[in-house]
Motif scaffolding. Structure first.
Motif: not given
Length: 570
Positions: A202-226
């Motif tokens: 339902x959502x794509x979350x793209x979040x930058x951090x100091x040492x990595x770029x985190x991509x997470x997907x939301x399934x059924x209301x709960x985020x899972x990292x890819x």
């Protein structure tokens, strides 16, 4: 003539399989044939490039044609590639293939194009092993290549040699535009988006951090990292998404909102894009709005029959206010849209004021709020009344001014639908009172309040049934809620069908409050929401908590999931 190309008979058999398995119809295949004849490409490649068939659909047809399995995501190596000294990342990316295992002295290779005979022959020659093919779903294959050959992630070579060179690029808008326009970055962003659609996120979350770029997907209301791209691609990926959403890529200090419309796997998909500046770059969230995956049907939403009956009765009234309440992400908009579609007809004028417009509804006048130019809910609602509508939907009642105009509209013969952020149906009444709405107006126009939450459904493939623990029975008084003995509850297990979560899909649990004479008296006496709720229950309202426990006893969800979503105590 290409000796490695598949025969025409194979391609025709593949086309028949695609049609027979329901992946595309005959008109689509004929369209593909015309384009293939003009371009000289293979039919299957054309169907994929035009988005007329899904990656998984084509993979299933390949598997049926050749009698070989599809490589599952678990099949790919986790961290270490096979034969890295003999098979380079450049070759494997070009061939769209990857070795996944050695079995019975043979090298198992997952290939996106198993009809290409050159790739297995080349891999056999390079490794000295017999090659056995499996079919790869391209999006899963590309994710594995990115994970296993991270040092050769597409686009890195254009970013300069040193990590320190990333800073000047951040300040150079033109360079960002050039970087975002490079084919590897475009392909990477398309892959992230396609994966969300394919896996029904339902959502794509793209979040930058100091040492990595985190991509997470939301399934059924709960985020899972890819699998995440290299952090050096942060600026390029963010800029690419902003260009697609027609946002200002040079503005990185302020939040921005936009929309993307794309054809993904043959479906027209909308993406709502939000960017917010954070410590290490811009955080980007894409809300996937797939109309083909959303069904505006009460039964599919999971609303029980007695709630649907009361809700429909309230919507059939000629005037008044009907509210839907719940936290963000509780399905309020979907329920409202379903109600609006039931009211939509030639004899009614239906107007909505939304922020933002999530889905476009045929035959309904939808208006987007634009606060930056003074076009807020109150201003639009005041103007809409001059358009003589029959039904008005206000995206949200956020302040007293909007509430007062909504009340005025209801008093002058309009049916007004809206949402509010409260924890229960009874709390809605006290919330409107706290806003400053007078009691006599509230009782005059309020026709009903639907409060709802979304809970995850148990996966039907792997759920397990066990006898309920005595303390659980006592805490939730389960012995009074069912005559079944022994009392059993279902639990999440996890399987490939549900991505190992034990849940698949969501269900709405709801309560519907209809104000009656007893509740009106409580409103005038300034009673709190608990007293109003008790009166509503006495009049026949079933609370969300009770509805959730019923769903748990029926094996639709779990007690843990119900408590997590409702945050209620027995």
């Amino acid at each position: 003539m290409d000796m490695n190309a598949p025969g025409q008979d194979q391609i025709e058999t593949l086309a028949a399989l695609l049609g027979g398995q329901g992946h595309c119809d005959q008109k689509v295949i004929e369209r593909g044939r015309r384009v293939a004849a003009e371009s000289g490409q293979r039919l299957d490649a054309v169907l994929m490039q035009l988005g007329l068939v899904s990656e998984r659909g084509l993979a299933q047809a390949y598997a049926s044609l050749l009698g070989i399995p599809i490589a599952t995501p678990e099949r790919y190596p986790d961290l270490t590639p096979l034969y890295p000294e003999r098979l380079t990342a450049r070759f494997l990316r070009g061939a769209r293939a990857i070795p996944v295992a050695v079995e019975d002295e043979a090298l198992v290779v997952a290939a996106a194009d198993p009809l290409d005979s050159f790739t297995p022959a080349a891999i056999a020659a390079a490794t000295g092993r017999r090659v056995v093919l499996e079919v790869a779903v391209p999006i899963e294959l590309e994710a594995a290549l990115d994970r296993l050959y991270r040092e050769e992630t597409p686009g890195e070579e254009s970013g300069g040699g040193e990590a320190g060179e990333a800073e000047p690029l951040e300040e150079d808008a033109e360079r960002l535009k050039d970087l975002a326009s490079e084919a590897p970055v475009i392909r990477l962003v398309n892959q992230i988006i396609s994966r969300a659609v394919e896996t029904q996120a339902s959502d794509i979350h793209i979040e930058p951090f100091e040492d990595r770029l985190r991509v997470r997907y939301r399934y059924d209301g709960v985020l899972q990292e890819a699998d995440s791209p290299s952090s050096r691609l942060t600026a390029a990926i963010t800029s690419r998404i902003k260009i697609m959403a027609r946002l200002d890529i040079a503005e990185r200090r302020l939040p921005q909102d936009g929309r993307i419309k794309l054809a993904v796997r043959g479906h027209e998909i909308d993406f709502r894009v939000s960017t917010i500046p954070s410590l290490h770059g811009e955080t980007v969230v894409l809300r996937v709005l797939d109309r083909s995956a959303v069904v505006f049907d009460y039964a599919r939403l999971g609303l029980p029959a007695h709630v649907i009956e009361r809700w429909s009765r309230a919507l059939s009234l000629p005037n008044g206010i009907v509210l839907v309440t719940g936290p963000t992400g509780s399905g309020k908009t979907t329920t409202l849209y379903t109600g609006l579609l039931s009211l939509n007809s030639v004899v009614r004028k239906v107007v909505t004021v939304e922020d933002p417009i999530e889905y476009q509804l045929r035959g309904i006048n939808q208006i987007q709020v634009k606060p930056q130019i003074g076009l807020n809910f109150a201003a639009l609602l005041r103007s809409i009344l001059r358009q003589d509508p029959d039904v008005i939907m206000v995206g949200e009642i956020r302040d007293l001014e909007t509430a007062q105009i909504a009340v005025q509209a209801a008093l002058t013969g309009h049916l007004v639908l809206s949402t509010l952020h409260t924890n229960s149906a009874a709390a809605t009444i006290t919330r409107l009172r706290d806003m400053g709405l007078e009691d006599y107006l509230l009782t005059a126009v309020l026709r009903g309040v639907l409060a709802q939450r979304l809970v995850r459904r148990l996966c039907a493939q792997c759920r397990t049934e066990t006898e309920a623990a005595p303390e659980v029975i006592a805490r939730f008084r389960l012995d009074q809620r069912t005559t079944r003995r022994p009392i059993t509850l279902w639990h999440a297990a996890g399987c490939p069908q549900c991505r190992g979560t034990g849940y698949r899909g969501r269900l709405a649990i709801a309560e519907f409050l209809e104000p009656d004479a007893a509740i009106e008296r409580l409103v005038f006496s300034h009673a709190d929401h608990s007293e109003i709720e008790r009166a509503a229950v006495a009049a026949g309202m079933k609370t969300m908590f009770d509805a959730g426990l019923e769903a748990a006893l029926e094996g639709i969800t779990t007690v843990e999931e119900m408590v997590r979503s409702i945050r209620a105590e027995a």
